[in-house]
Write an enzyme that holds these catalytic residues in place. Structure first.
Site, mmCIF file in Angstrom:
data_model
loop_
_atom_site.group_PDB
_atom_site.id
_atom_site.type_symbol
_atom_site.label_atom_id
_atom_site.label_comp_id
_atom_site.label_asym_id
_atom_site.label_seq_id
_atom_site.Cartn_x
_atom_site.Cartn_y
_atom_site.Cartn_z
ATOM 1 N N TYR A 27 45.008 -58.480 7.980
ATOM 2 C CA TYR A 27 44.045 -59.366 8.641
ATOM 3 C C TYR A 27 42.907 -59.663 7.665
ATOM 4 O O TYR A 27 42.423 -60.787 7.581
ATOM 5 C CB TYR A 27 43.512 -58.689 9.897
ATOM 6 C CG TYR A 27 44.563 -58.638 10.967
ATOM 7 C CD1 TYR A 27 44.786 -59.742 11.772
ATOM 8 C CD2 TYR A 27 45.344 -57.504 11.146
ATOM 9 C CE1 TYR A 27 45.749 -59.720 12.746
ATOM 10 C CE2 TYR A 27 46.304 -57.469 12.126
ATOM 11 C CZ TYR A 27 46.521 -58.582 12.930
ATOM 12 O OH TYR A 27 47.478 -58.530 13.878
ATOM 13 N N ASN A 50 47.131 -68.134 19.540
ATOM 14 C CA ASN A 50 47.775 -69.136 18.691
ATOM 15 C C ASN A 50 48.604 -70.128 19.502
ATOM 16 O O ASN A 50 49.600 -69.764 20.088
ATOM 17 C CB ASN A 50 48.647 -68.441 17.641
ATOM 18 C CG ASN A 50 49.803 -67.754 18.326
ATOM 19 O OD1 ASN A 50 49.768 -67.565 19.520
ATOM 20 N ND2 ASN A 50 50.803 -67.407 17.586
ATOM 21 N N CYS A 58 52.642 -64.679 13.251
ATOM 22 C CA CYS A 58 51.621 -63.642 13.437
ATOM 23 C C CYS A 58 52.225 -62.267 13.174
ATOM 24 O O CYS A 58 51.522 -61.318 12.879
ATOM 25 C CB CYS A 58 51.045 -63.726 14.838
ATOM 26 S SG CYS A 58 52.076 -64.649 15.960
ATOM 27 N N HIS A 59 53.526 -62.171 13.287
ATOM 28 C CA HIS A 59 54.148 -60.848 13.095
ATOM 29 C C HIS A 59 54.101 -60.439 11.626
ATOM 30 O O HIS A 59 54.367 -59.313 11.278
ATOM 31 C CB HIS A 59 55.582 -60.888 13.615
ATOM 32 C CG HIS A 59 56.381 -61.989 13.024
ATOM 33 N ND1 HIS A 59 56.651 -63.157 13.699
ATOM 34 C CD2 HIS A 59 56.925 -62.092 11.798
ATOM 35 C CE1 HIS A 59 57.370 -63.931 12.889
ATOM 36 N NE2 HIS A 59 57.539 -63.318 11.730
ATOM 37 N N GLU A 85 63.333 -59.325 8.275
ATOM 38 C CA GLU A 85 62.907 -59.940 7.018
ATOM 39 C C GLU A 85 62.908 -58.931 5.880
ATOM 40 O O GLU A 85 62.803 -59.261 4.725
ATOM 41 C CB GLU A 85 61.501 -60.496 7.209
ATOM 42 C CG GLU A 85 61.536 -61.624 8.233
ATOM 43 C CD GLU A 85 60.160 -62.241 8.366
ATOM 44 O OE1 GLU A 85 59.225 -61.684 7.808
ATOM 45 O OE2 GLU A 85 60.069 -63.274 9.035
#
Length: 89
Positions: A27, A50, A58-59, A85
């Site tokens: 962040y 969002n 956001c993850h 990912e």
DNA sequence: AAGTAAGAAATTT
DNA sequence: AAATTTCTTACTT
């Protein structure tokens, strides 16, 4: 429920959207990119509301400690996405 | 417009 | 780990 995306939110979405797949950012990192270093909390707020959910990953935004912190869709969702990912695996 | 409340963080001790 | 600090948005008065 109409909320006008403010400049701050806009910058947050742009910065988060820039995060390459398979990598995570903190962040504070995002806050710094938008020129509001120290507003990590505000960044989280923007992500929480969002309106660009599928656009803004956001993850991919995690805490400085590497913890997931919180997540609107649930921490499990974030963990799954990050695992897919290969960001945390 | 001003004040208050809440939010997924970061930093310091 | 606990307490403190900091920024922004949303709601209420």
């Amino acid at each position: 429920m109409k909320r006008a995306p403010t400049a701050f939110e806009r910058k947050v979405y742009a910065a988060v959207r820039r995060i390459p797949r398979g990598q995570t950012r903190t962040y504070a990192w995002v806050a710094r990119q938008i020129g509001k270093a120290g507003a990590a909390r505000a960044v989280g707020n923007a992500l929480n509301r969002n309106p660009y959910a599928p656009q803004v990953p956001c993850h991919r935004v995690v805490r400085s400690d590497g913890s997931l912190g919180g997540f609107a869709q649930g921490p499990a969702r974030k963990r799954m996405l990050l695992r897919r990912e290969g960001a945390i695996c």
